[in-house]
Design a protein around this motif. Structure first.
Motif: not given
Lengths: 117, 108
Positions: B72-92
């Motif tokens: 999980t990725l958690t953003i505790s208190s959203l700020q205006p600059e946090d509106f975006a697209t988020y990607y996870c990536q594995q390196a295993n």
């Protein structure tokens, strides 16, 4: 300051070729793992190729046999030679530094490749 | 190849909200997981590596957790600059790195 600057993108016909460059500053390309990652318009991220510090290279199945990754140590520059281009290769291509087989800590601004007749 | 599945695909939230994004791997990847933020027309930016380590310079409102197949990725208190697209990536399965399909975080 670490910086990566891509160039060489543009419009090319299906079946054509293009060479992308990624000029690095602030670190030595040959001492790091360097990758190309692409993003088709409106889509997600796709790893394309990597060159290890030792010189080994690897490719995604989608580009194997058509793309070649290389570097010029004297110019501190990474390259991606793309041959037999297809419409599905249309994307923004980013070069990125890998932090030793794990994550990408620095990215270039990207260069757009459009494959269309 | 290891498949990475993010949920939700998009989420609407307000400034100050707490938001959690989930990433599931098709097989165990230990803690070989990173999170990125991407804004329109910009390159991705590394936020979290090794599942829970905060990249230098990233605000502490971002945090990551998980191991094995669920993260999980958690953003505790959203700020205006946090509106975006988020990607996870594995390196295993290096060098065959794979990304999730992305989660678009929109303003409600």
């Amino acid at each position: 300051e670490v910086q990566l600057v891509e160039s060489g993108g543009g419009l090319v016909q299906p079946g054509g070729s293009l060479r992308l460059s990624c000029a690095a500053s602030g670190f030595t390309v040959s001492s790091n793992y360097m990758s190309w990652v692409r993003q088709a318009p409106g889509k997600g991220l796709e790893w394309v190729s990597v060159i290890y510090s030792g010189g080994s290279t690897y490719y995604a199945d989608s580009v194997k046999g058509r793309f070649t990754i290389s570097r010029d140590n004297s110019k501190n520059t990474l390259y991606l030679q793309m041959n037999s281009l297809r419409a599905e290769d249309t994307a923004v291509y980013y070069c990125a530094r890998e932090r030793t087989m794990t994550e990408f800590d620095y990215w270039g601004q990207g260069t757009l490749v459009t494959v269309s007749s | 190849d290891i498949q990475m599945t993010q949920s939700p695909s998009s989420v609407s939230a307000s400034v100050g909200d707490r938001v959690t994004i989930t990433c599931r791997a098709s097989q165990g990847i230990s803690s070989w997981l990173a999170w990125y933020q991407q804004k329109p027309g910009k390159a991705p930016k590394l936020l979290i590596y090794a599942a829970s380590s905060l990249q230098s310079g990233v605000p502490s409102r971002f945090s990551g957790s998980g191991s094995g197949t669920d993260f999980t990725l958690t953003i505790s208190s959203l700020q205006p600059e946090d509106f975006a697209t988020y990607y996870c990536q594995q390196a295993n399965s290096f060098p065959r790195i794979t990304f999730g399909q992305g989660t678009r975080l929109e303003i409600k």
